[in-house]
Design an enzyme around this catalytic site. Structure first.
Site, PDB file in Angstrom:
ATOM      1  N   SER A  10       0.827  -1.205   0.000  1.00 51.65           N
ATOM      2  CA  SER A  10       0.000   0.000   0.000  1.00 51.65           C
ATOM      3  C   SER A  10       0.864   1.260   0.000  1.00 51.65           C
ATOM      4  O   SER A  10       0.386   2.334  -0.353  1.00 51.65           O
ATOM      5  CB  SER A  10      -0.932   0.007   1.214  1.00 51.65           C
ATOM      6  OG  SER A  10      -0.182  -0.017   2.411  1.00 51.65           O
ATOM      7  N   TYR A  41      -4.294  -0.128   4.344  1.00 48.59           N
ATOM      8  CA  TYR A  41      -5.133  -1.310   4.147  1.00 48.59           C
ATOM      9  C   TYR A  41      -5.585  -1.902   5.482  1.00 48.59           C
ATOM     10  O   TYR A  41      -6.535  -2.680   5.525  1.00 48.59           O
ATOM     11  CB  TYR A  41      -4.346  -2.386   3.393  1.00 48.59           C
ATOM     12  CG  TYR A  41      -4.313  -2.239   1.886  1.00 48.59           C
ATOM     13  CD1 TYR A  41      -4.594  -1.029   1.261  1.00 48.59           C
ATOM     14  CD2 TYR A  41      -3.970  -3.319   1.084  1.00 48.59           C
ATOM     15  CE1 TYR A  41      -4.544  -0.911  -0.112  1.00 48.59           C
ATOM     16  CE2 TYR A  41      -3.923  -3.218  -0.290  1.00 48.59           C
ATOM     17  CZ  TYR A  41      -4.204  -2.017  -0.893  1.00 48.59           C
ATOM     18  OH  TYR A  41      -4.153  -1.905  -2.255  1.00 48.59           O
ATOM     19  N   GLY A  42      -4.879  -1.576   6.558  1.00 48.50           N
ATOM     20  CA  GLY A  42      -5.067  -2.262   7.836  1.00 48.50           C
ATOM     21  C   GLY A  42      -6.447  -2.154   8.448  1.00 48.50           C
ATOM     22  O   GLY A  42      -6.838  -2.988   9.259  1.00 48.50           O
ATOM     23  N   CYS A  73       2.789  -6.525   1.693  1.00 52.60           N
ATOM     24  CA  CYS A  73       1.814  -5.981   2.633  1.00 52.60           C
ATOM     25  C   CYS A  73       1.309  -7.124   3.505  1.00 52.60           C
ATOM     26  O   CYS A  73       0.737  -8.092   2.991  1.00 52.60           O
ATOM     27  CB  CYS A  73       0.648  -5.357   1.855  1.00 52.60           C
ATOM     28  SG  CYS A  73      -0.737  -4.835   2.887  1.00 52.60           S
ATOM     29  N   ASN A  74       1.538  -7.036   4.814  1.00 51.17           N
ATOM     30  CA  ASN A  74       1.101  -8.103   5.715  1.00 51.17           C
ATOM     31  C   ASN A  74      -0.410  -8.223   5.760  1.00 51.17           C
ATOM     32  O   ASN A  74      -0.944  -9.330   5.853  1.00 51.17           O
ATOM     33  CB  ASN A  74       1.648  -7.850   7.118  1.00 51.17           C
ATOM     34  CG  ASN A  74       3.102  -8.234   7.248  1.00 51.17           C
ATOM     35  OD1 ASN A  74       3.428  -9.372   7.569  1.00 51.17           O
ATOM     36  ND2 ASN A  74       3.985  -7.294   6.983  1.00 51.17           N
ATOM     37  N   THR A  75      -1.116  -7.092   5.703  1.00 49.45           N
ATOM     38  CA  THR A  75      -2.581  -7.130   5.727  1.00 49.45           C
ATOM     39  C   THR A  75      -3.098  -7.912   4.525  1.00 49.45           C
ATOM     40  O   THR A  75      -3.956  -8.795   4.660  1.00 49.45           O
ATOM     41  CB  THR A  75      -3.168  -5.709   5.734  1.00 49.45           C
ATOM     42  OG1 THR A  75      -2.657  -4.997   6.864  1.00 49.45           O
ATOM     43  CG2 THR A  75      -4.682  -5.742   5.793  1.00 49.45           C
ATOM     44  N   GLU A 157       3.571   7.410   6.778  1.00 49.21           N
ATOM     45  CA  GLU A 157       3.182   7.881   5.446  1.00 49.21           C
ATOM     46  C   GLU A 157       3.054   9.406   5.398  1.00 49.21           C
ATOM     47  O   GLU A 157       3.310  10.023   4.369  1.00 49.21           O
ATOM     48  CB  GLU A 157       1.859   7.235   5.029  1.00 49.21           C
ATOM     49  CG  GLU A 157       1.966   5.750   4.733  1.00 49.21           C
ATOM     50  CD  GLU A 157       2.701   5.427   3.437  1.00 49.21           C
ATOM     51  OE1 GLU A 157       2.905   6.346   2.614  1.00 49.21           O
ATOM     52  OE2 GLU A 157       3.078   4.257   3.264  1.00 49.21           O
ATOM     53  N   THR A 188       5.194  -4.333   7.070  1.00 55.09           N
ATOM     54  CA  THR A 188       6.453  -3.953   6.429  1.00 55.09           C
ATOM     55  C   THR A 188       6.792  -2.479   6.606  1.00 55.09           C
ATOM     56  O   THR A 188       7.910  -2.064   6.314  1.00 55.09           O
ATOM     57  CB  THR A 188       6.443  -4.317   4.926  1.00 55.09           C
ATOM     58  OG1 THR A 188       5.184  -3.975   4.355  1.00 55.09           O
ATOM     59  CG2 THR A 188       6.717  -5.787   4.729  1.00 55.09           C
ATOM     60  N   HIS A 189       5.833  -1.676   7.103  1.00 54.58           N
ATOM     61  CA  HIS A 189       6.168  -0.288   7.437  1.00 54.58           C
ATOM     62  C   HIS A 189       7.030  -0.209   8.704  1.00 54.58           C
ATOM     63  O   HIS A 189       7.887   0.664   8.818  1.00 54.58           O
ATOM     64  CB  HIS A 189       4.890   0.531   7.690  1.00 54.58           C
ATOM     65  CG  HIS A 189       4.198   1.004   6.449  1.00 54.58           C
ATOM     66  ND1 HIS A 189       3.489   0.164   5.633  1.00 54.58           N
ATOM     67  CD2 HIS A 189       4.097   2.248   5.901  1.00 54.58           C
ATOM     68  CE1 HIS A 189       2.975   0.868   4.631  1.00 54.58           C
ATOM     69  NE2 HIS A 189       3.319   2.123   4.761  1.00 54.58           N
TER      70      HIS A 189
END
Length: 268
Positions: A10, A41-42, A73-75, A157, A188-189
Site C-alpha cells: 500500500s 489497508y489495515g 503488505c502483511n494485511t 506515510e 512492512t512499514h
C-alpha cells in the site's frame, strides 16, 4: 519470458522491503507498485483487501509482465493471499507465482528459538489470526501475543515524526507485558522504525524484522525453483509505480534508491 519481480504494497513499507530485496539480488529486474491512493489497508474489510490485491496482481501480470509478485503488505498477505493463490491464479495465471511475507517471518521466529512471540501489526492482520495460524502450524507449542499498532502506518506515510517515540514506546510496553522473548514486526512499514523500537525494547527480547528475512528467503526460493528463475529478466532494472505521489514517498524513494527516482502514477 524475461519477466520481472513485482513488489506490491500500500505504500512505504513495500518500498523499504524492495530496497532490501534489491540489495540481496541486484541482478534481477524489479517493479514496485504502491497503492498509495488507498492506504492504509489495515482498517479495510477482508473483501476490500482481496479486491485491491486482485486488481494489483492482474495489473502487474497483464500490463507489467511480472512472472513473480511479492506481496509486501502483511494485511493483504494475511487476508487475501491464500484466496489469490488457490482461486485466482490456477484458472488465470497457472504459470505465475504470488508470494507473501507472513510464512517467511513465521519460519524465522521459530528458527531463532522464540517460543513466546509478540506480534506488532495492523488491525486487519491481528484480526485475521494469520501469524498465530502459521506459527502454530510449524510448532503448536509456540505462544503468540498480538498488539495492534494502527497509528504507525499513517504516522510514517505522513512524515509526522514528532510523537513517534512516544507512540512506539506505548505499543512496545503493551506487548512486553506478556513476558515475550521475541518481537515480530508484522507490518512492512514498521522496520522503518526499527532503531526507535530497538531503543525501547528490553535487550533480552529478540527483534524479528521482515526486511532482514524475506530477501534471503526469496533467493532460496528462486534457487529451489530454477524453472521460475529462468523466466526472470536479469538486467538490474528498477521501476517505481504508484497510484498517487505523496511527498513522503517521493522523499524516501530518492533517499533509499538514489536521487531522481522517477515515480509513475498508474490506475489499477
Amino acid at each position: 519470458m524475461n519477466g520481472r519481480i513485482g513488489i506490491f504494497d500500500s505504500g512505504l513499507g513495500g518500498l523499504f522491503m524492495m530496497k532490501a530485496i534489491v540489495e540481496a539480488g541486484p541482478r534481477y529486474d524489479y517493479i514496485y507498485l504502491g497503492d498509495t491512493q488507498r492506504l492504509p489497508y489495515g482498517n479495510r474489510s477482508s473483501e476490500t483487501v482481496y479486491m485491491f490485491l486482485r486488481e494489483a496482481v492482474t495489473y502487474l501480470f497483464q500490463q507489467q509482465q511480472c512472472a513473480l509478485i511479492i506481496v509486501a503488505c502483511n494485511t493483504a498477505s494475511a487476508e487475501a493471499l491464500r484466496r489469490i493463490q488457490q482461486e485466482y491464479l490456477p484458472p488465470n495465471y497457472p504459470d505465475r507465482r504470488v508470494l507473501g511475507v507472513i510464512i517467511p517471518a513465521a519460519e524465522a521466529v521459530l528458527e531463532r528459538g522464540i517460543m513466546r512471540v509478540g506480534v506488532l501489526a495492523t488491525e486487519g492482520t491481528v484480526q485475521s489470526g494469520a501469524f498465530t495460524r502459521e506459527l502454530k502450524k510449524l510448532n503448536p507449542r509456540v505462544e503468540v501475543f498480538h498488539e495492534a499498532a494502527p497509528l504507525l502506518v499513517p504516522l510514517l506515510e505522513n512524515g509526522d515524526t514528532a510523537y513517534k517515540n512516544l507512540i512506539v514506546e506505548e505499543y512496545i510496553r503493551a506487548v512486553e507485558k506478556h513476558g515475550i522473548n521475541g518481537l515480530l514486526l508484522g507490518c512492512t512499514h514498521y522496520p522503518i522504525l526499527k532503531a526507535e523500537i530497538r531503543a525501547v525494547l528490553q535487550p533480552q527480547i529478540q527483534l524479528v524484522c521482515q526486511d532482514e528475512i524475506v530477501p534471503g528467503k526469496l533467493q532460496t526460493y528462486l534457487r529451489r525453483h530454477p524453472e521460475l528463475d529462468e523466466k526472470l529478466g536479469k538486467n538490474g532494472k528498477r521501476e517505481f509505480l504508484v497510484t498517487d505521489i505523496t511527498p513522503t514517498l517521493e522523499k524516501k524513494a530518492n533517499e533509499w534508491f538514489g536521487k531522481d527516482v522517477a515515480l509513475e502514477v498508474v490506475e489499477l
